[in-house]
Design a protein around this motif. Structure first.
Motif: not given
Length: 338
Positions: A155, A158, A219, A221-222
């Protein structure tokens, strides 16, 4: 090798033709003598073993041509395979032994293990689906499987705009050796877990599949699904395929013990162990190439998507060709498997 009389009880199968009955009666005494040659292989002269192999191979060829679905063909194939294994084991190694192993033995043993490979793939695919569905239905599931540290790191990457930065934290050379050693270790663990009647191998495949399904879904979902696919499967196509193939090695080991067929259990177990070991060793170069790609190439996320996508397809084509298509072609030949 069970005796013919134990398998057929001196009476032909009910659906046999008169010609098959005549064929069996004509050769049954010879086959019993050849079985005794197999049982006393360590005491027999190599020329006698070679002559016995030629005799049984001729009968097997005839039986395959005229009675391909008969139990007598299975019986002769098992007897011929045992003789072939003994001769092959005692043959002097040649200078081209290593080349022959990769060119012929691995595809041949993969054909003999095609059922185990199918089971391995199905277990792995099912576990990937479990990981995907569990992640979709529980936001905390990725933390349970991957760990809080790994999820938090991803996270953070990202947020920094470099979601695949995990592949850039270590220098390429030490990363290469670390990944290679770890992957080969996992491969042989999956193989050796076949000693637990195959259940250990299945559990290892299930765990690895759930991890992959979980992280890949996380991944997506992100909103980094495409980038994760291109980065992970750049090396993962070879790496994960090798894990599935190692699963086939473990199942071959376990099946040799659980399902000996017409062989004595001890002999079938040794055969399964040899077959599984060859498969496991056969994955080593694949893991080596995958480790090189992950260490030196995956970190370059700036490479155009089309190039990375093409590389993934090329890797997939190699796996299908070498481990599925080529063994299938060899299986079409009249070859006595060792």
């Amino acid at each position: 090798m069970p005796y013919f009389c134990e398998r057929f009880g001196g009476r032909p199968p009910q659906d046999s033709t008169m010609k098959e009955i005549s064929f069996i009666r004509q050769h049954i005494e010879k086959w019993k003598r050849l079985e005794s040659v197999v049982d006393r292989a360590s005491e027999e002269h190599p020329e006698r073993l070679a002559d016995a192999y030629v005799e049984i191979a001729a009968d097997l060829s005839f039986s395959r041509s005229h009675y391909p679905h008969s139990r007598i063909t299975v019986y002769l194939n098992n007897l011929a395979s045992a003789l072939h294994h003994i001769l092959y084991r005692n043959r002097k190694e040649s200078g081209s032994r290593l080349l022959s192993f990769w060119k012929s033995e691995v595809p041949r043993v993969m054909y003999a293990s095609r059922r185990e490979l199918r089971y391995s793939f199905l277990v792995f695919a099912f576990s990937v689906a479990i990981g995907c569905l569990s992640t979709l239905n529980d936001d905390l599931f990725p933390r349970l499987i991957m760990g809080n540290g790994y999820i938090d790191m991803t996270l953070d990457n990202i947020e920094r705009g470099d979601p695949m930065a995990v592949y850039k934290h270590m220098s390429p050379v030490p990363m290469f050796f670390y990944i290679l050693i770890n992957n080969v270790r996992v491969s042989f663990i999956i193989f050796l877990f076949g000693l637990m009647s195959g259940f250990g191998t299945g559990a290892m495949l299930f765990y690895n599949g759930v991890m992959i399904g979980t992280f890949q879904t996380f991944c997506i979902q992100q909103h980094i699904g495409m980038e994760s696919l291109l980065a992970i499967w750049l090396h993962g196509t070879l790496e994960i395929s090798a894990v599935v193939i190692a699963g086939a090695a473990g199942f071959a080991l376990g099946n040799g013990w659980l399902f000996p067929g017409t062989y004595p259990r001890g002999y079938a177990f040794r055969q399964g162990a040899v077959r599984g070991l060859k498969i496991a060793v056969g994955t080593t170069p694949v893991f080596l190439i995958a480790a090189f790609i992950e260490s030196f190439l995956t970190r370059h996320t700036e490479v155009p998507d089309a190039i990375r996508g093409a590389f993934i397809l090329l890797s997939l084509a190699f796996v299908i060709y070498y481990y599925v298509y080529l063994p299938g072609q060899q299986g079409k030949e009249i070859v006595i498997s060792d």
